[in-house]
Design a protein around this motif. Structure first.
Motif, PDB file in Angstrom:
ATOM      1  N   ASP A  31      70.494 -39.610   8.869  1.00 58.57           N
ATOM      2  CA  ASP A  31      69.780 -40.147   7.706  1.00 58.57           C
ATOM      3  C   ASP A  31      69.671 -39.116   6.593  1.00 58.57           C
ATOM      4  OD1 ASP A  31      69.395 -42.697   8.643  1.00 58.57           O
ATOM      5  OD2 ASP A  31      67.393 -42.330   9.443  1.00 58.57           O
ATOM      6  N   GLN A  54      66.484 -47.067   9.604  1.00 63.89           N
ATOM      7  CA  GLN A  54      66.771 -48.326  10.293  1.00 63.89           C
ATOM      8  C   GLN A  54      65.768 -49.407   9.873  1.00 63.89           C
ATOM      9  OE1 GLN A  54      69.461 -49.232  12.315  1.00 63.89           O
ATOM     10  NE2 GLN A  54      70.121 -47.356  11.286  1.00 63.89           N
ATOM     11  N   TYR A  84      70.477 -51.209   5.706  1.00 62.21           N
ATOM     12  CA  TYR A  84      70.106 -51.229   7.130  1.00 62.21           C
ATOM     13  C   TYR A  84      69.143 -52.356   7.492  1.00 62.21           C
ATOM     14  CZ  TYR A  84      72.354 -46.699   7.187  1.00 62.21           C
ATOM     15  OH  TYR A  84      73.277 -45.708   7.070  1.00 62.21           O
ATOM     16  N   ASP A 104      62.611 -43.010   8.952  1.00 61.86           N
ATOM     17  CA  ASP A 104      63.817 -43.531   9.600  1.00 61.86           C
ATOM     18  C   ASP A 104      64.349 -44.690   8.764  1.00 61.86           C
ATOM     19  OD1 ASP A 104      65.693 -44.803  11.251  1.00 61.86           O
ATOM     20  OD2 ASP A 104      64.605 -44.261  13.075  1.00 61.86           O
ATOM     21  N   LEU A 145      77.066 -44.970  14.029  1.00 62.94           N
ATOM     22  CA  LEU A 145      76.132 -45.626  13.127  1.00 62.94           C
ATOM     23  C   LEU A 145      76.667 -45.587  11.701  1.00 62.94           C
ATOM     24  CD1 LEU A 145      73.339 -46.910  12.624  1.00 62.94           C
ATOM     25  CD2 LEU A 145      72.421 -44.596  12.387  1.00 62.94           C
TER      26      LEU A 145
END
Length: 738
Positions: free
Chosen positions: A212, A584, A590, A582, A656
């Motif tokens: 990230d 995600q 995302y 994060d 990812l």
């Protein structure tokens, strides 16, 4: 009397002699290199003088003829916080909504012109106070990862690519293209993993994966440092991975100074050095904290006293005076590059007059940018309003006649500005009666009897224009605000305040066609409005021409063309924990849910179609670039502008990767029936992925290319196959093909 004259003459002779000596110092010689001049000047300073030059408010050094200088100035969307009248452009998030990097460069150049004019005038008046310098702590290129962050309005949105492009253009425009002098000094902030919460930013510790960090949080900073050559960087209040950002091994030394080879100056955010020992408590006192920050490359303390402890730190052997010299030299290099020690006739920028403030060119740019920033979210054939069919128009809502909500934050003050109400009245003068209904607050409930009165006044209206949303008085930097839905500058919910929905429900019950003009610096959840209000225009905080741009769009004098630089989620439950960095589940890259209005979305009064998407079927991982062409046609009745967007995804990757990622955009103006062939060039970096170690790679496999006018649903899509080849480099990063 004679004696007094003799004394005065002696003083004048002494001053004249001293000035002559000062003028002969090598640092005064414009023919020498900046390095030579800086070295000469710093060699003449005492330790105490050096340290005082490392605070944002520097005192004069009279014996060398060096005036005071206050580094702190702002130009987020126009020169900020100045006593002069200046041109005020849309808030930064509105700038990004225009998706027009070429225009942003022009805007930034005009801002620098106005800043130079103010500086030049202040110098003549010997005014060295705050907000008169040429070092601007702009742009804010933090990623707007969560709409609840109150300062997200200062950013260019949630996407690293869009942020990089807009930020780079702003820096290039602000700093100018003179090979010798900076027009102004830009500063990329807040380096690097920083985006709230505001109420605990002085002690907060952010932590993200290496993926990230390099995929989301660092790309824009790298672009501004490596490509745009930004002259300044501001380190953030918070800690990162347990170390305060202004004294962080990874961010400040390994990445910024070593990997990116940054040669400019770094300033702390204001009070951030004090935070190191007062709030993060990683150091026992000011001396150790200040020394560690300088050792890590933080050259300037935006603060009152912390860096004064550097004198003690040197005497106690915590840090050497030679290390102090490194920072002082960086600071004076910026001032020399700005031409602050050179004769006026040597520096073209030093002759820019105050008459350039709010000049016609700058006003036109502000108007154009305000118009281009408007994002039409919904239109059930209500807009544009037809003047000749209107007899009674009701305007209401908390932002209808509010200047503050046009100006955003970190703003200046223009000499002329129309609120949405004033602009609508001006446009409809002689056409329709405009009724203004006051009293609706952003948050506070409306009593039932008052609501009934509002509806009585709205009877038989051809249209109601509800100008609502939120306000810079509710969202912003570390604010003393505690209202339902708002806390300390941040938001506790992304929902539109319930009172506003209540009023629009009442209008719907009376069958009054309603336009919702939403002014905001961040995404709002408006599920009821999206379903029930026939027209919704997102107008941000539009600057001094924001009110007029709203009227232009509503009445068809301008065809809207803005696109969202952030995702508009449907509800709070769509969002992860605010304090989690994060990625995600965050942003269009995302987020797996269904957005209310997706990133890149924006409607027009005309229609555009896409055809003939062409690109190679196969390319090598070492190819310098891949050409993608597409034809865009205006198939509607009106001329208009379209923002053509290109996205890529990596559907077969085992590592990812983003669901999809913006890698190109172009704004194009087309007349009705006109078509244009556009070409995008994709670099290896555009086609690359970031692995779990933060290494950017071009990997063999399938890349999906999507081109359209609103993401993430592409108008056209086609695969590109990358085949393996040899090792290559992207900037300072290896690209590995396996």
């Amino acid at each position: 009397m004679k004696l007094n004259k003799i004394v005065c003459l002696a003083v004048l002779c002494s001053v004249g002699s001293r000035m002559t000596a000062q003028e002969t110092y090598p640092f005064r010689n414009p023919q020498l290199s900046v390095e030579q001049r800086v070295n000469d000047l710093v060699s003449r300073l005492t330790l105490e003088e050096k340290v005082k030059q490392m605070l944002n408010s520097t005192p004069p050094i009279d014996r060398l003829g060096i005036p005071a200088y206050n580094w702190w100035n702002e130009c987020l969307h126009g020169i900020g916080r100045t006593k002069y009248h200046v041109t005020v452009f849309p808030q930064a998030i509105g700038m990004a909504a225009a998706w027009n990097d070429a225009l942003i460069k022009e805007v930034a150049s005009s801002i620098a012109d106005e800043g130079r004019a103010i500086y030049n005038d202040a110098q003549r008046k010997e005014d060295y106070s705050q907000y008169h310098a040429l070092t601007y702590w702009t742009p804010n290129i933090n990623i707007f990862r969560d709409p609840r962050w109150g300062r997200g309005q200062e950013t260019y949105g949630e996407d690293p690519f869009l942020t990089s492009k807009i930020g780079e253009s702003f820096v290039l425009g602000l700093q100018g293209d003179n090979p010798r002098y900076l027009k102004a000094s830009a500063c990329a902030k807040h380096y690097a993993v920083h985006s709230g919460p505001e109420k605990n930013r002085h002690s907060f510790n952010s932590d993200v994966s290496t993926y990230d960090l390099w995929d989301t949080y660092l790309p824009a900073f790298r672009t501004l440092v490596v490509d745009a050559k930004v002259s300044g960087v501001m380190c953030a209040y918070n800690a990162f991975q347990g170390q305060p950002c202004c004294g962080n091994d990874l961010l400040m030394q390994s990445i910024l100074r070593d990997k990116w080879n940054f040669k400019g100056y770094v300033t702390s955010d204001c009070g951030a050095i004090d935070d190191i020992f007062n709030h993060h408590k990683t150091h026992p006192d000011a001396a150790t904290a200040a020394a560690d920050a300088v050792f890590h490359g933080t050259d300037l303390d935006c603060g009152q006293s912390a860096y004064l402890a550097l004198v003690k730190a040197v005497k106690d052997g915590i840090i050497t005076e030679k290390q102090i010299d490194v920072s002082v030299k960086r600071l004076f290099e910026i001032r020399f590059r700005l031409g602050l020690f050179d004769p006026v006739e040597e520096v073209d920028y030093a002759r820019i007059p105050v008459s350039i403030l709010e000049c016609r060119k700058h006003q036109d740019l502000a108007k154009q940018l305000a118009r281009e920033s408007m994002v039409l979210l919904k239109n059930d054939q209500l807009l544009p309003l037809q003047k000749n069919k209107l007899k009674k128009v009701v305007v209401m809502g908390p932002n209808a006649d509010c200047r503050e909500s046009l100006l955003g934050n970190y703003n200046g003050q223009p000499s002329r500005m129309l609120t949405p109400l004033q602009a609508i009245r001006e446009r409809l003068n002689g056409w329709a009666e405009v009724i203004y209904i006051e009293g609706v607050d952003h948050v506070d409930a409306v009593p039932e009897n008052q609501l009934k009165e509002y509806m009585r006044q709205s009877k038989e209206a051809d249209v109601a224009i509800f100008v609502g949303g939120i306000s810079p008085r509710l969202e912003g930097e570390e604010m003393p605000v505690s209202k339902d839905g708002f806390d300390g500058g941040d938001r506790t919910t992304i929902a539109l305040p319930a009172v506003q929905t209540q009023v629009m429900k009442a209008l719907a019950a009376e069958h009054i066609p309603t336009v919702f003009v939403m002014m905001t610096g961040s995404a709002l959840a408006i599920p009821w409005e999206a379903k029930n209000v026939p027209a919704i225009l997102n107008a941000w905080y539009g600057g001094q021409y924001g009110g007029e741009a709203i009227a232009d769009v509503l009445l068809g004098d301008y065809n809207p063309s803005g696109k969202l630089p952030v995702t508009f989620y449907a509800q709070d439950s769509d969002l992860p924990d605010f304090e989690s960095y994060d990625m995600q589940g965050r942003t269009y890259r995302y987020f797996n849910g269904k957005a209310l209005y997706p990133f890149g979305y924006g409607l027009s009064y005309t229609d555009f179609t896409y055809s003939s998407l062409n690109l190679p079927k196969v390319c090598h991982t070492t190819d310098k670039e891949v050409q993608v062409t597409v034809t865009v046609k205006n198939t509607g009745r009106l001329e208009g502008e379209e923002v053509v967007q290109l996205y890529i995804s990596h559907p077969d990757k085992k590592i990812l990767v983003p669901l999809t990622a913006l890698k190109g955009f172009k704004r194009v103006h087309l007349r009705s029936g006109e078509a244009q062939r556009l070409t995008f060039s994709l670099s290896p970096e555009d086609l690359s992925c970031v692995d779990e170690n933060g290494i950017r790679k071009v990997l063999p496999g399938t890349v999906r290319i999507q081109v359209g006018g609103s993401s993430p649903v592409p108008t056209l899509a086609t695969p590109l196959k990358l085949v393996e080849s040899t090792l290559k480099m992207i900037g300072n990063t290896h690209i590995i093909d396996k």
